[in-house]
Design an enzyme around this catalytic site. Sequence first.
Site, PDB file in Angstrom:
ATOM      1  N   CYS A   2      19.481  32.495   7.630  1.00 32.97           N
ATOM      2  CA  CYS A   2      18.039  32.789   7.870  1.00 32.97           C
ATOM      3  C   CYS A   2      17.885  34.137   8.832  1.00 32.97           C
ATOM      4  O   CYS A   2      18.454  34.078   9.664  1.00 32.97           O
ATOM      5  CB  CYS A   2      17.311  31.753   8.070  1.00 32.97           C
ATOM      6  SG  CYS A   2      17.419  30.198   6.917  1.00 32.97           S
ATOM      7  N   ARG A  27      21.380  37.854   5.992  1.00 28.44           N
ATOM      8  CA  ARG A  27      21.414  36.468   6.669  1.00 28.44           C
ATOM      9  C   ARG A  27      20.877  35.211   5.475  1.00 28.44           C
ATOM     10  O   ARG A  27      20.957  34.105   5.715  1.00 28.44           O
ATOM     11  CB  ARG A  27      20.488  36.336   7.780  1.00 28.44           C
ATOM     12  CG  ARG A  27      20.989  37.347   8.842  1.00 28.44           C
ATOM     13  CD  ARG A  27      20.142  37.323  10.187  1.00 28.44           C
ATOM     14  NE  ARG A  27      20.071  36.031  10.891  1.00 28.44           N
ATOM     15  CZ  ARG A  27      20.998  36.207  12.100  1.00 28.44           C
ATOM     16  NH1 ARG A  27      21.486  37.095  12.382  1.00 28.44           N
ATOM     17  NH2 ARG A  27      20.838  34.965  12.640  1.00 28.44           N
ATOM     18  N   TRP A  74      18.019  31.076   3.512  1.00 26.08           N
ATOM     19  CA  TRP A  74      19.175  30.459   3.050  1.00 26.08           C
ATOM     20  C   TRP A  74      18.960  28.838   3.065  1.00 26.08           C
ATOM     21  O   TRP A  74      19.118  28.340   4.254  1.00 26.08           O
ATOM     22  CB  TRP A  74      20.531  31.120   3.700  1.00 26.08           C
ATOM     23  CG  TRP A  74      21.828  30.610   3.067  1.00 26.08           C
ATOM     24  CD1 TRP A  74      22.380  31.376   1.924  1.00 26.08           C
ATOM     25  CD2 TRP A  74      22.470  29.347   3.053  1.00 26.08           C
ATOM     26  NE1 TRP A  74      23.449  30.546   1.491  1.00 26.08           N
ATOM     27  CE2 TRP A  74      23.531  29.469   2.305  1.00 26.08           C
ATOM     28  CE3 TRP A  74      22.379  28.199   4.185  1.00 26.08           C
ATOM     29  CZ2 TRP A  74      24.655  28.360   2.383  1.00 26.08           C
ATOM     30  CZ3 TRP A  74      23.349  27.395   4.110  1.00 26.08           C
ATOM     31  CH2 TRP A  74      24.443  27.363   3.302  1.00 26.08           C
ATOM     32  N   ASN A 100      14.999  29.358  11.993  1.00 27.45           N
ATOM     33  CA  ASN A 100      16.387  29.359  11.727  1.00 27.45           C
ATOM     34  C   ASN A 100      16.980  28.323  12.426  1.00 27.45           C
ATOM     35  O   ASN A 100      16.634  28.007  13.595  1.00 27.45           O
ATOM     36  CB  ASN A 100      17.031  30.710  12.496  1.00 27.45           C
ATOM     37  CG  ASN A 100      16.591  32.044  11.711  1.00 27.45           C
ATOM     38  OD1 ASN A 100      15.797  31.777  10.665  1.00 27.45           O
ATOM     39  ND2 ASN A 100      16.859  33.144  12.359  1.00 27.45           N
ATOM     40  N   GLY A 101      18.194  27.753  11.880  1.00 23.40           N
ATOM     41  CA  GLY A 101      18.644  26.654  12.147  1.00 23.40           C
ATOM     42  C   GLY A 101      18.579  25.218  11.588  1.00 23.40           C
ATOM     43  O   GLY A 101      18.030  25.352  10.478  1.00 23.40           O
ATOM     44  N   GLU A 481      43.072  35.204   1.255  1.00 19.34           N
ATOM     45  CA  GLU A 481      42.108  36.146   1.114  1.00 19.34           C
ATOM     46  C   GLU A 481      41.828  36.650  -0.212  1.00 19.34           C
ATOM     47  O   GLU A 481      40.452  36.823  -0.774  1.00 19.34           O
ATOM     48  CB  GLU A 481      42.474  37.155   2.247  1.00 19.34           C
ATOM     49  CG  GLU A 481      41.407  38.366   2.260  1.00 19.34           C
ATOM     50  CD  GLU A 481      39.943  37.971   2.597  1.00 19.34           C
ATOM     51  OE1 GLU A 481      39.782  36.859   3.107  1.00 19.34           O
ATOM     52  OE2 GLU A 481      39.008  39.039   2.598  1.00 19.34           O
ATOM     53  N   LYS A 485      38.067  36.349  -2.108  1.00 22.28           N
ATOM     54  CA  LYS A 485      37.492  37.436  -2.812  1.00 22.28           C
ATOM     55  C   LYS A 485      37.075  37.234  -4.337  1.00 22.28           C
ATOM     56  O   LYS A 485      35.995  37.269  -4.684  1.00 22.28           O
ATOM     57  CB  LYS A 485      38.125  38.770  -2.726  1.00 22.28           C
ATOM     58  CG  LYS A 485      38.573  39.370  -1.319  1.00 22.28           C
ATOM     59  CD  LYS A 485      37.460  39.674  -0.378  1.00 22.28           C
ATOM     60  CE  LYS A 485      36.915  38.644   0.495  1.00 22.28           C
ATOM     61  NZ  LYS A 485      36.537  38.714   1.556  1.00 22.28           N
ATOM     62  N   GLU A 488      34.339  34.345  -4.696  1.00 26.39           N
ATOM     63  CA  GLU A 488      33.226  34.634  -3.828  1.00 26.39           C
ATOM     64  C   GLU A 488      32.196  35.439  -4.843  1.00 26.39           C
ATOM     65  O   GLU A 488      31.099  35.396  -4.894  1.00 26.39           O
ATOM     66  CB  GLU A 488      33.495  35.207  -2.499  1.00 26.39           C
ATOM     67  CG  GLU A 488      32.224  35.548  -1.874  1.00 26.39           C
ATOM     68  CD  GLU A 488      32.378  35.988  -0.226  1.00 26.39           C
ATOM     69  OE1 GLU A 488      33.730  36.864  -0.191  1.00 26.39           O
ATOM     70  OE2 GLU A 488      31.822  36.075   0.438  1.00 26.39           O
ATOM     71  N   HIS A 504      54.968  20.927  -4.898  1.00 24.36           N
ATOM     72  CA  HIS A 504      54.496  19.570  -4.434  1.00 24.36           C
ATOM     73  C   HIS A 504      53.409  19.145  -4.951  1.00 24.36           C
ATOM     74  O   HIS A 504      52.479  18.379  -4.437  1.00 24.36           O
ATOM     75  CB  HIS A 504      54.477  19.859  -2.823  1.00 24.36           C
ATOM     76  CG  HIS A 504      55.747  20.286  -2.413  1.00 24.36           C
ATOM     77  ND1 HIS A 504      56.681  19.202  -2.067  1.00 24.36           N
ATOM     78  CD2 HIS A 504      56.183  21.365  -1.654  1.00 24.36           C
ATOM     79  CE1 HIS A 504      57.917  19.923  -1.609  1.00 24.36           C
ATOM     80  NE2 HIS A 504      57.355  21.363  -1.258  1.00 24.36           N
ATOM     81  N   LYS A 603      25.538  36.680   4.196  1.00 19.75           N
ATOM     82  CA  LYS A 603      26.453  37.340   4.878  1.00 19.75           C
ATOM     83  C   LYS A 603      26.902  36.873   6.099  1.00 19.75           C
ATOM     84  O   LYS A 603      28.276  36.710   6.566  1.00 19.75           O
ATOM     85  CB  LYS A 603      26.045  39.099   5.278  1.00 19.75           C
ATOM     86  CG  LYS A 603      27.001  39.892   6.007  1.00 19.75           C
ATOM     87  CD  LYS A 603      28.005  40.347   5.010  1.00 19.75           C
ATOM     88  CE  LYS A 603      29.035  41.143   5.823  1.00 19.75           C
ATOM     89  NZ  LYS A 603      30.352  40.953   5.126  1.00 19.75           N
TER      90      LYS A 603
HETATM   91  O1  M6R Z   1      30.883  37.199  10.511  1.00 22.08           O
HETATM   92  P1  M6R Z   1      32.089  36.249  10.293  1.00 22.08           P
HETATM   93  O2  M6R Z   1      33.427  36.996  10.267  1.00 22.08           O
HETATM   94  O3  M6R Z   1      32.306  35.243  11.373  1.00 22.08           O
HETATM   95  O4  M6R Z   1      31.933  35.368   9.015  1.00 22.08           O
HETATM   96  C1  M6R Z   1      32.820  34.374   8.683  1.00 22.08           C
HETATM   97  C2  M6R Z   1      32.915  33.977   7.140  1.00 22.08           C
HETATM   98  O5  M6R Z   1      31.482  33.701   6.809  1.00 22.08           O
HETATM   99  C3  M6R Z   1      33.038  35.433   6.395  1.00 22.08           C
HETATM  100  O6  M6R Z   1      34.322  35.873   6.432  1.00 22.08           O
HETATM  101  C4  M6R Z   1      32.985  35.104   4.610  1.00 22.08           C
HETATM  102  O7  M6R Z   1      33.902  34.147   4.646  1.00 22.08           O
HETATM  103  C5  M6R Z   1      32.965  36.164   3.873  1.00 22.08           C
HETATM  104  N1  M6R Z   1      31.839  36.493   3.128  1.00 22.08           N
HETATM  105  C6  M6R Z   1      34.232  36.115   2.886  1.00 22.08           C
HETATM  106  O8  M6R Z   1      34.056  37.531   2.294  1.00 22.08           O
END
Ligand code: M6R
Length: 608
Positions: A2, A27, A74, A100-101, A481, A485, A488, A504, A603
């Site tokens: 947010c 945010r 959010w 926010n929070g 990773e 991707k 996400e 396993h 983000k």
């Molecule tokens: O801003 P940060 O690097 O601390 O964010 C951590 C994660 O929220 C961030 O890397 C998230 O996993 C990404 N959107 C993945 O692409």
Amino acid sequence: MCGIFGYVGPRDAVKVTINGLKKLEYRGYDSSGIAGIKDGKIVHCKEVGKIAVMESKANELNLKLDVAISQTRWATHGKPSRVNAHPHFDNDHTLALVHNGIIENHSALRKALEEKGSVFVSDTDTEVVAHLISSNYDGDILKAVQQSLPVLKGNYAIALVHKNHPHQIVVAAHEMPLAIGVGKDETFVSSDTNSFGSQVQEVVFLGEGEIAVIKKDQFSLYDSSMAPISKKTKVMAQQMEDISKGEYEHYTLKEIFEQPQSLRSALLSRCLDEYGTAILEGLNFEVTELLSVERILILACGTSLHAGYVASYMLEDMARIPTQIEISSEFRYKNPVIPPRTLVIAISQSGETADTLAAVREIKAKGGRILAICNVMGSSLAREADSCLYLRAGAEIGVCSTKAFTSQVTVLTLFTLLMARMRHMSKGQGSEILQALKKLPDQVQTVLDRHDEIQALAKKYSHHDNFFFLGRHFMYPAALEGALKLKEISYINANGYPAGEMKHGPIALINADCPSITLLANKATYEKMLSNLQEVKSRNGPILAIASEGAHGLEKLADDIFYVPETIDETAVIPTSVALQLFAYYVAKERGADIDQPRNLAKSVTVE
Ligand code: M6R
């Protein structure tokens, strides 16, 4: 998550505030709202969806305000809906409040307030704050806020307007960033100073438990006991970055293609060839302190965590320093042992990830020393850490982290090199690492130049709903990773797994409908990976292999192979990850997902 933006000044408060809020959309973007005072009344506009939806509604209503507060949300408590969108109000709409929070004791507070006559209309935790402050109001809004805050459990940044105090915004913060921006005869408030732009010359960050009253040409700051505080404003560093999409269809694609440049920038003037080591400006620890480090603890979330895995392998292997890596959200609820001479590395692109910040604060309280690896200048992490190494990747707008990841790995490799050379690594070995790092921008360009091959592979595999990403050693974080991707941005179920762990349990899932993306660029484990490919093939699992140029023995095992330029094992994660980013991007495109702002995400994850 947010974002909050507010404005008091002579200009069109709705326009200025919505423009500021748009810069905070990273945010959260499931709903947004604005409120302020016009002719002695609280007026507002709230809509579900991105800020542009709320903006057009505000235009349609011809909304005019003298002061304004706004929020992009959010959802945490209550689904995205107009009624749950901020701002929230008290019974009589005497005040409007954005937050926010998370207010953790909202249920108990709601019950107590209901008994006193409050009628709640939303499912949010925030609405209780509006009612609580109103219930404490006796003509002095500042006092009402100050009396209300100690009752709240959780964390917050709040901004509110009250109809009896029409020329001001009251703000308060606890464990959430909030900054006041001072312009020429106008004052702003925001969760992120980068949203102020050139209209703000100086900023002040609200400290823990502080409250402020913001007016057009001044602001007053108070501590939690209402004692006035005077703080020096900081000159706002203007970031003149190009944050347009340029020729690209999405920010994510642009950011993937920016990597040769972002990697060059991460390396710029940080390679000391003469001594086969790194020189890191901003690393303001004494040499003696760096030499005395006996343990390293890495904290991060999401993509940054995956960069942390790569670093943990390197730090142990190259610098011979025992290194532990912890997911911030798990770490903060442990009672951690932080032995003396432990250096803590907190990795965060945004520098605002709530769990990482909370973990860092816990360590600081125990006397630990923090090195931040961060992209956003002036972010909470950068300010709170003892030292900060910036990624210099430029603004990353796409929710999916791409260029930040490769820059994190690069900066962490440089840091490892420095620590290793200060110990026992030879100059020759150090030079090899530097040479490999310096080749990366061109190697990444080679991968990008073949984007059409990856697009064709993505098209071929895009109809599958389940994927495994398999790797060993440095390719294990690459697998995590790559899978992140894909999930996400394309909403496909993808599991990143250490290849040796498949037998396993997870191998039970392998069949002709479940492809495995196998990552083979780690030379030390190449032969072992071939055996794992055999196992998948024997169970009819389709295989797409990503391997280094010159790798042999794959042709009969993999259905498809994409070769990346050869590099050392420590840096192989970079070209491989760029190929995986493109793969995820093109699969998501095939499936018509919202690539820059995927559903349910934001983000910057500023709540627990
Ligand atoms: O801003 P940060 O690097 O601390 O964010 C951590 C994660 O929220 C961030 O890397 C998230 O996993 C990404 N959107 C993945 O692409």
